[in-house]
Motif scaffolding. Sequence first.
Motif, PDB file in Angstrom:
ATOM      1  N   TYR A 642       0.832  -1.196   0.000  1.00  0.00           N
ATOM      2  CA  TYR A 642       0.000   0.000   0.000  1.00  0.00           C
ATOM      3  C   TYR A 642       0.871   1.253   0.000  1.00  0.00           C
ATOM      4  O   TYR A 642       1.988   1.250   0.550  1.00  0.00           O
ATOM      5  CB  TYR A 642      -0.892   0.047   1.244  1.00  0.00           C
ATOM      6  CG  TYR A 642      -2.035  -0.956   1.266  1.00  0.00           C
ATOM      7  CD1 TYR A 642      -2.220  -1.890   0.255  1.00  0.00           C
ATOM      8  CD2 TYR A 642      -2.941  -0.955   2.323  1.00  0.00           C
ATOM      9  CE1 TYR A 642      -3.261  -2.798   0.288  1.00  0.00           C
ATOM     10  CE2 TYR A 642      -3.993  -1.848   2.368  1.00  0.00           C
ATOM     11  CZ  TYR A 642      -4.146  -2.777   1.356  1.00  0.00           C
ATOM     12  OH  TYR A 642      -5.194  -3.666   1.395  1.00  0.00           O
ATOM     13  N   THR A 662      -3.478   0.749  -3.560  1.00  0.00           N
ATOM     14  CA  THR A 662      -3.282  -0.596  -3.020  1.00  0.00           C
ATOM     15  C   THR A 662      -2.997  -1.592  -4.144  1.00  0.00           C
ATOM     16  O   THR A 662      -3.472  -1.438  -5.269  1.00  0.00           O
ATOM     17  CB  THR A 662      -4.521  -1.096  -2.253  1.00  0.00           C
ATOM     18  OG1 THR A 662      -5.536  -1.460  -3.189  1.00  0.00           O
ATOM     19  CG2 THR A 662      -5.051  -0.034  -1.306  1.00  0.00           C
ATOM     20  N   ASP A 664      -3.186  -5.786  -3.942  1.00  0.00           N
ATOM     21  CA  ASP A 664      -3.484  -6.910  -3.050  1.00  0.00           C
ATOM     22  C   ASP A 664      -3.395  -8.237  -3.788  1.00  0.00           C
ATOM     23  O   ASP A 664      -3.683  -8.327  -4.987  1.00  0.00           O
ATOM     24  CB  ASP A 664      -4.896  -6.768  -2.474  1.00  0.00           C
ATOM     25  CG  ASP A 664      -4.979  -5.742  -1.372  1.00  0.00           C
ATOM     26  OD1 ASP A 664      -4.346  -5.941  -0.323  1.00  0.00           O
ATOM     27  OD2 ASP A 664      -5.679  -4.720  -1.561  1.00  0.00           O
ATOM     28  N   LEU A 683     -10.181  -0.180   4.247  1.00  0.00           N
ATOM     29  CA  LEU A 683      -9.315   1.005   4.217  1.00  0.00           C
ATOM     30  C   LEU A 683      -9.916   2.132   5.051  1.00  0.00           C
ATOM     31  O   LEU A 683      -9.205   2.806   5.812  1.00  0.00           O
ATOM     32  CB  LEU A 683      -9.121   1.476   2.776  1.00  0.00           C
ATOM     33  CG  LEU A 683      -8.274   0.592   1.856  1.00  0.00           C
ATOM     34  CD1 LEU A 683      -8.335   1.100   0.429  1.00  0.00           C
ATOM     35  CD2 LEU A 683      -6.829   0.537   2.331  1.00  0.00           C
ATOM     36  N   SER A 750      -3.655  -0.410   6.179  1.00  0.00           N
ATOM     37  CA  SER A 750      -3.775   1.046   6.055  1.00  0.00           C
ATOM     38  C   SER A 750      -3.135   1.826   7.197  1.00  0.00           C
ATOM     39  O   SER A 750      -2.568   2.903   6.977  1.00  0.00           O
ATOM     40  CB  SER A 750      -5.255   1.435   5.935  1.00  0.00           C
ATOM     41  OG  SER A 750      -6.015   0.846   6.962  1.00  0.00           O
ATOM     42  N   THR A 753       0.580   2.574   6.878  1.00  0.00           N
ATOM     43  CA  THR A 753       0.800   3.365   5.667  1.00  0.00           C
ATOM     44  C   THR A 753       0.524   4.834   5.941  1.00  0.00           C
ATOM     45  O   THR A 753       1.289   5.717   5.535  1.00  0.00           O
ATOM     46  CB  THR A 753      -0.105   2.858   4.526  1.00  0.00           C
ATOM     47  OG1 THR A 753      -0.080   1.434   4.498  1.00  0.00           O
ATOM     48  CG2 THR A 753       0.367   3.384   3.194  1.00  0.00           C
TER      49      THR A 753
END
Length: 791
Positions: A642, A662, A664, A683, A750, A753
């Motif tokens: 991310y 992102t 994934d 998120l 998240s 990040t």
Amino acid sequence: MPADGGIGASPKRREDIRFLTGTGNYTDDINMRGQAYVHFLRSDVAHGRINSIDTSAAEAMPGVLKIYTGDNFRDAGSIPCGWQVTDRFGEPMKEPRHPILAEDKVRHVGDPICAIVAESREQARDAAEAIDLDIEELPAVVDMKAALEPGATLVHDDLADNLCFDWGFVEENKEAVDEAFRNAAHVTSVELINNRLVPNPMEPRVAIGDYNRASGDSTLYTTSQNPHVIRLLMGAFVLGIPEHKLRVVAPDVGGGFGSKIYHYAEEAFCTYAAKDLNRPVKWTCSRSEAFLTDAQARDHVTKIELALDAENNFTAIRTDTYANMGAYLSTFAPSIPTWLHGTLMAGNYKTPLIYVNVKAVFTNTVPVDAYRGAGRPEATYQLERVIDKAARELGVDPIALRRQNFVTEFPYATPVAVEYDSGDFHRLMDKLESRADFPGFEARREASRAKGKLRGLGINCFIEACGIAPSNLVGQLGARAGLYESATVRVNATGGITVMTGSHSHGQGHETVFPQVVADMLGIDPSMIEIEHGDTANTPMGMGTYGSRSIAVGGSAMVRATEKIIAKAKKIAAHLMEASEADIELKDGQFSVAGTDKSVAWGDVTLAAYVPHNYPLEEVEPGLEETAFYDPNNFTYPAGAYACEVEVDPDTGKVTIERFTTADDFGNVINPMIVDGQVHGGLTQGIGQALLENCVYDKNGQLLSASYMDYAMPRADDVPFFSIDHSNGTPCTHNPLGVKGCGEAGAIGSTPTVVNAVVDALKSGGFAVDHVDMPVTPHNVWKAMQNSGQG
């Protein structure tokens, strides 16, 4: 097969028709003839001794049917904990009694003392005000470290101290880890807080107890993510009701995020009172009550250390965590900071030595349990913050440092007892770099600087463990239930199908996704398939929905049951076409004989199963219905990379998220649209924790953030438009669908990040700030800037 039908398609969610038109059936929509209402009188002090309770005046008030106290339940069982942890000395955790209503003491604000049952809610509430309570307020203990000091106030008088357990993992690694730190070329450490959260699902909890005097059957209607588990825990361990005499129904559920996994005292009370009064008894939680009674989440204080060699390879990780249990042990609480946290401390990296210590502590606060991610967000946050700080201390690129230490060969056995079966972390990072436009970041930073703002870039890599399994392993780790899933596939005579599953939806879209799986296998239209869930009377025993297990475990059970259906249907088709069973093929809803033009339709075979005029009765019994239980042999391991860009106002400390990207790996994806929605939701919840949400108690145990006036939830303008991608999946190798789970990834990836981005922004402005604890509110950021000075 219609283009919008099977695996990989994105049909609209069929359940949204009733949700968006106001025709859903939630627990509070259920009203039964003759029902009474219950109001719980709750403690307004965090810790106190109950000297006396005088209910005489209240009992005489209009409409009051009966008032219950803890004395009514002294012979009942304790609200059970579903996971036992053994500490690093080989001793089982301390497991104090958790009564239905407080007995002798109250241990947190909101602890139920009396239950008033009356003809109306208003009468029950009025009567509660007439109850005379004599409670001797005692000193409260809220701070975890203070709770462990000698002479600290005891939350439970029958325990020697407030330590629930002192867990070490992997204990035999401890000396080697310490040696690695002594020999390290560089050591980075960071102390951080994983802030306590209130789950706040849209629908507050509701419980309705009903009793049938003629049959002796009890029924509980409740807002639950796993009705079968509630039936097991409440029936066997609390009220002593045989499972065949207890039905638990969870209709539509308006969000849960983990908070509706557990068995709560209110459910047991309503079930008991319905039998005692021989009439239905209903409780609807108010939002204010939810703040005081729903299991809360996170609340860890951690020091994490990372050792590196001279070439910047990770050599060891060491963590010390204090984990708050609250006043009682909730259903899965002990597993969250231990087996769902410690086993993820390797992250995406090939660190050879890891030691995790966790001290779980009782305090005079609301019990804590799983919340979206459950242990994995806590592990990821620690790991990714210390790696980011290490990169700054070493003066190296944070992406390059991560890439250098990525696991690259699979399967990979970590030093914390799990084995990743598949993944490609470099490919995820490649995708992130291409989508996030890192080369253009400096220009965006300059544009922010021109506006008087500081711009920061944060990145993060993570891996999580989903679909907790297998049962024999988790049993050894302390789980007190199996962690399989079940499905019954019932084919009707005209070809329509009802699938009954032990999984239960609280917003994931099961009624859309599960038919896609079965339809794809049979080659029929998904509209021919209905999903039944949430009622223990007509679904096979299952473990419910949490831990991103629905498709990986529940979906796999459906695959296994459908495979049995296909095998039996081929026998019938072979008989109808006078062919060998080995030559029968199923495609697009047609059974055919390989190499010929002979075929029979799906509907012809299903009709023959129920109208067996031309049927191999000597080989196959009539009917077409099969059940399967699926117990995985490993977790699944979704992963992601991310990136977040924030602007920080240096005058106020306000943080604004400008971009979020992102990449994934969810393995094979069944419905891309629903996966997008799950990532968006995760998120947003992670950003809520990072920027806004914080559950705060004062030193007396009073909850200061007990409403939306004081507890900040993320709104639309707090998040950007997300740029998400899940096209680089590596299939899971050990379930039949190759899926990994997606529901919690956004919440896991998240938080670090965002915080990494905020620290980067402050560094760019010359502030000597290495860390800001969540939530990174304007006040916390401003305070960090003032305390740091200009670097």
